[in-house]
Motif scaffolding. Structure first.
Motif, PDB file in Angstrom:
ATOM      1  N   THR A  23       3.692   4.963 -11.963  1.00 51.68           N
ATOM      2  CA  THR A  23       2.806   5.652 -11.022  1.00 51.68           C
ATOM      3  C   THR A  23       3.186   5.243  -9.614  1.00 51.68           C
ATOM      4  N   PRO A  24       3.496   6.190  -8.731  1.00 57.97           N
ATOM      5  CA  PRO A  24       3.892   5.829  -7.361  1.00 57.97           C
ATOM      6  C   PRO A  24       2.806   5.006  -6.665  1.00 57.97           C
ATOM      7  N   PHE A  25       3.239   4.070  -5.830  1.00 57.37           N
ATOM      8  CA  PHE A  25       2.318   3.208  -5.096  1.00 57.37           C
ATOM      9  C   PHE A  25       2.680   3.251  -3.625  1.00 57.37           C
ATOM     10  N   THR A  26       1.698   3.547  -2.785  1.00 51.64           N
ATOM     11  CA  THR A  26       1.890   3.545  -1.337  1.00 51.64           C
ATOM     12  C   THR A  26       1.223   2.308  -0.761  1.00 51.64           C
ATOM     13  N   PRO A  27       1.984   1.412  -0.121  1.00 50.27           N
ATOM     14  CA  PRO A  27       1.420   0.159   0.387  1.00 50.27           C
ATOM     15  C   PRO A  27       0.602   0.352   1.653  1.00 50.27           C
ATOM     16  N   ASP A  28      -0.513   1.061   1.526  1.00 49.52           N
ATOM     17  CA  ASP A  28      -1.408   1.298   2.653  1.00 49.52           C
ATOM     18  C   ASP A  28      -2.008  -0.029   3.126  1.00 49.52           C
ATOM     19  N   PRO A  29      -2.013  -0.309   4.439  1.00 51.03           N
ATOM     20  CA  PRO A  29      -2.520  -1.602   4.921  1.00 51.03           C
ATOM     21  C   PRO A  29      -3.944  -1.904   4.475  1.00 51.03           C
ATOM     22  N   ALA A  30      -4.805  -0.889   4.466  1.00 53.30           N
ATOM     23  CA  ALA A  30      -6.190  -1.118   4.038  1.00 53.30           C
ATOM     24  C   ALA A  30      -6.253  -1.483   2.558  1.00 53.30           C
ATOM     25  N   LEU A  31      -5.417  -0.849   1.751  1.00 52.10           N
ATOM     26  CA  LEU A  31      -5.380  -1.157   0.328  1.00 52.10           C
ATOM     27  C   LEU A  31      -4.844  -2.570   0.096  1.00 52.10           C
ATOM     28  N   LEU A  32      -3.800  -2.946   0.819  1.00 56.12           N
ATOM     29  CA  LEU A  32      -3.258  -4.306   0.690  1.00 56.12           C
ATOM     30  C   LEU A  32      -4.302  -5.351   1.072  1.00 56.12           C
ATOM     31  N   GLN A  33      -5.061  -5.058   2.118  1.00 52.68           N
ATOM     32  CA  GLN A  33      -6.098  -5.998   2.539  1.00 52.68           C
ATOM     33  C   GLN A  33      -7.174  -6.124   1.466  1.00 52.68           C
ATOM     34  N   ARG A  34      -7.533  -5.009   0.834  1.00 51.39           N
ATOM     35  CA  ARG A  34      -8.537  -5.038  -0.238  1.00 51.39           C
ATOM     36  C   ARG A  34      -8.021  -5.826  -1.444  1.00 51.39           C
ATOM     37  N   LEU A  35      -6.776  -5.641  -1.787  1.00 51.72           N
ATOM     38  CA  LEU A  35      -6.208  -6.333  -2.937  1.00 51.72           C
ATOM     39  C   LEU A  35      -6.133  -7.835  -2.716  1.00 51.72           C
ATOM     40  N   THR A  36      -5.806  -8.256  -1.504  1.00 50.52           N
ATOM     41  CA  THR A  36      -5.617  -9.682  -1.237  1.00 50.52           C
ATOM     42  C   THR A  36      -6.913 -10.404  -0.897  1.00 50.52           C
ATOM     43  N   ASP A  37      -7.967  -9.679  -0.527  1.00 54.39           N
ATOM     44  CA  ASP A  37      -9.217 -10.299  -0.078  1.00 54.39           C
ATOM     45  C   ASP A  37      -9.910 -11.005  -1.246  1.00 54.39           C
ATOM     46  N   ARG A  38     -10.184 -12.307  -1.073  1.00 56.08           N
ATOM     47  CA  ARG A  38     -10.754 -13.097  -2.165  1.00 56.08           C
ATOM     48  C   ARG A  38     -12.266 -12.935  -2.299  1.00 56.08           C
ATOM     49  N   ARG A  39     -12.906 -12.320  -1.341  1.00 54.83           N
ATOM     50  CA  ARG A  39     -14.357 -12.114  -1.422  1.00 54.83           C
ATOM     51  C   ARG A  39     -14.729 -10.664  -1.715  1.00 54.83           C
ATOM     52  N   PHE A  40     -14.008  -9.722  -1.102  1.00 62.39           N
ATOM     53  CA  PHE A  40     -14.368  -8.319  -1.245  1.00 62.39           C
ATOM     54  C   PHE A  40     -13.345  -7.514  -2.045  1.00 62.39           C
ATOM     55  N   GLY A  41     -12.302  -8.186  -2.547  1.00 62.10           N
ATOM     56  CA  GLY A  41     -11.280  -7.495  -3.319  1.00 62.10           C
ATOM     57  C   GLY A  41     -10.902  -8.290  -4.558  1.00 62.10           C
ATOM     58  N   VAL A  42      -9.638  -8.222  -4.929  1.00 61.98           N
ATOM     59  CA  VAL A  42      -9.160  -8.941  -6.106  1.00 61.98           C
ATOM     60  C   VAL A  42      -8.874 -10.399  -5.754  1.00 61.98           C
ATOM     61  N   GLY A  43      -8.119 -10.603  -4.681  1.00 63.88           N
ATOM     62  CA  GLY A  43      -7.792 -11.940  -4.220  1.00 63.88           C
ATOM     63  C   GLY A  43      -6.431 -12.408  -4.676  1.00 63.88           C
ATOM     64  N   CYS A  44      -5.532 -12.683  -3.712  1.00 61.71           N
ATOM     65  CA  CYS A  44      -4.200 -13.197  -4.030  1.00 61.71           C
ATOM     66  C   CYS A  44      -3.514 -13.624  -2.747  1.00 61.71           C
ATOM     67  N   ASP A  45      -2.393 -14.356  -2.923  1.00 65.37           N
ATOM     68  CA  ASP A  45      -1.563 -14.707  -1.774  1.00 65.37           C
ATOM     69  C   ASP A  45      -0.687 -13.538  -1.363  1.00 65.37           C
ATOM     70  N   GLN A  46      -0.161 -12.796  -2.358  1.00 65.76           N
ATOM     71  CA  GLN A  46       0.745 -11.692  -2.080  1.00 65.76           C
ATOM     72  C   GLN A  46       0.601 -10.608  -3.138  1.00 65.76           C
ATOM     73  N   VAL A  47       0.970  -9.390  -2.746  1.00 68.48           N
ATOM     74  CA  VAL A  47       1.009  -8.258  -3.669  1.00 68.48           C
ATOM     75  C   VAL A  47       2.469  -7.977  -4.021  1.00 68.48           C
ATOM     76  N   LEU A  48       2.769  -7.915  -5.319  1.00 71.60           N
ATOM     77  CA  LEU A  48       4.118  -7.654  -5.810  1.00 71.60           C
ATOM     78  C   LEU A  48       4.168  -6.250  -6.392  1.00 71.60           C
ATOM     79  N   VAL A  49       5.177  -5.491  -6.016  1.00 72.22           N
ATOM     80  CA  VAL A  49       5.323  -4.114  -6.477  1.00 72.22           C
ATOM     81  C   VAL A  49       6.661  -3.969  -7.204  1.00 72.22           C
ATOM     82  N   ILE A  50       6.607  -3.506  -8.453  1.00 76.82           N
ATOM     83  CA  ILE A  50       7.806  -3.264  -9.250  1.00 76.82           C
ATOM     84  C   ILE A  50       8.130  -1.781  -9.178  1.00 76.82           C
ATOM     85  N   GLU A  51       9.360  -1.458  -8.783  1.00 75.17           N
ATOM     86  CA  GLU A  51       9.787  -0.071  -8.660  1.00 75.17           C
ATOM     87  C   GLU A  51      11.042   0.169  -9.500  1.00 75.17           C
ATOM     88  N   SER A  52      11.286   1.425  -9.821  1.00 77.08           N
ATOM     89  CA  SER A  52      12.527   1.787 -10.503  1.00 77.08           C
ATOM     90  C   SER A  52      13.706   1.439  -9.603  1.00 77.08           C
TER      91      SER A  52
END
Length: 279
Positions: A23-52
């Motif tokens: 599934t294509p993934f667009t690294p939108d800044p707002a989405l990256l912030q949501r993914l990394t946020d430890r209180r309002f999102g998932v929480g992580c140091d970094q987001v890793l994207v696997i592509e073909s």
């Protein structure tokens, strides 16, 4: 839109992994912030994207995004997590697999139960390759902080820039203060990851790393490699080092200039989930 993700970590350095091969993934800044946020999102140091793969000489492309939205060219702990993800999710049964980042081609190998080995490539020591502003290559460099504090550092690129300094005790080192100052130093035009290295003996050391775009993390794989290289060049570490980070221990092997750095350590899956996100 429901975005599927997997939370993983390598020695406490944690990641959200996105499979963009299906599934294509667009690294939108707002989405990256949501993914990394430890209180309002998932929480992580970094987001890793696997592509073909974009080229025939690798099995996958591999992209790494910091919490601030910046993309970087290397993450050693993330590489091990990526290797585990690929096997667990049936994307490839090759051993090793080859992946391409924005700066490097890495070879990832299953090294036993829960352990993965990454060929991190040959370290770059020329200042222009780091990049680092210096008149010529040296083993040790002196930089001035605040105009009156001299700091002795080693400088190396492991696909991303690293500065390493020796400390007597990593627990008492002013990691955030010196880390932030070096990251803003004009000698590092692309900023820098800063490692604080405490030598225990020739085969054992402790390390804390203040990373670009993330601050201090529990572990930094490329930082452990850089510290092992600098320690060996300075004559205080041998060719195989047990590098103790706050989140766990990594084994770093380097046979000297012209040879690649090999990093071995754990990778764990924490959980999988879905995040609701506007289309």
């Amino acid at each position: 839109m429901k975005l599927q993700f997997t939370k993983m970590h390598g020695a406490g350095n944690d990641f959200v992994v996105i499979d963009a091969t299906r599934t294509p993934f667009t690294p939108d800044p707002a989405l990256l912030q949501r993914l990394t946020d430890r209180r309002f999102g998932v929480g992580c140091d970094q987001v890793l994207v696997i592509e073909s793969p974009s080229q025939a000489d690798v099995d996958f492309d591999y992209r790494i995004f910091n919490a601030d939205g910046s993309e970087v060219g290397q993450c050693g702990n993330g590489s091990r997590a990526l290797a585990r993800y690929v096997r667990e999710h049936g994307l490839s049964d090759k051993n090793p697999i080859r992946v391409r980042t924005t700066t490097s081609v890495l070879e990832l190998r299953d090294a036993g139960p829960g352990e993965y080995r990454v060929n991190m490539g040959v370290p770059k020591l020329e200042p222009a390759q780091v990049p680092f502003e210096a008149a010529s290559r040296a083993t040790r460099y002196t930089v001035m902080l605040d105009g009156n504090t001299a700091l002795e550092i080693g400088v190396v690129s492991m696909g991303n820039p690293h500065a390493v300094l020796l400390v007597d005790d990593v627990d008492r080192a002013p990691v955030a203060e010196i880390g932030a100052a070096l990251q803003a130093h004009p000698a590092f035009p692309q900023s820098v990851n800063v490692g604080f290295l405490q030598i225990l003996d020739a085969g054992h050391a402790r390390l804390r790393v203040y990373e670009r775009g993330a601050g201090e993390t529990l572990a930094c794989g490329s930082g452990a490699c850089a510290a092992a290289v600098v320690g060996q060049l300075w004559g205080v570490l041998g060719p195989s080092v047990q590098m103790q980070l706050r989140g766990g221990t990594l084994t770093i092997d380097w046979q000297g200039e012209g040879h690649p750095v090999l990093m071995t350590g754990p990778a764990q899956t924490v959980f999988t989930g879905e995040l609701e996100w506007p289309n």
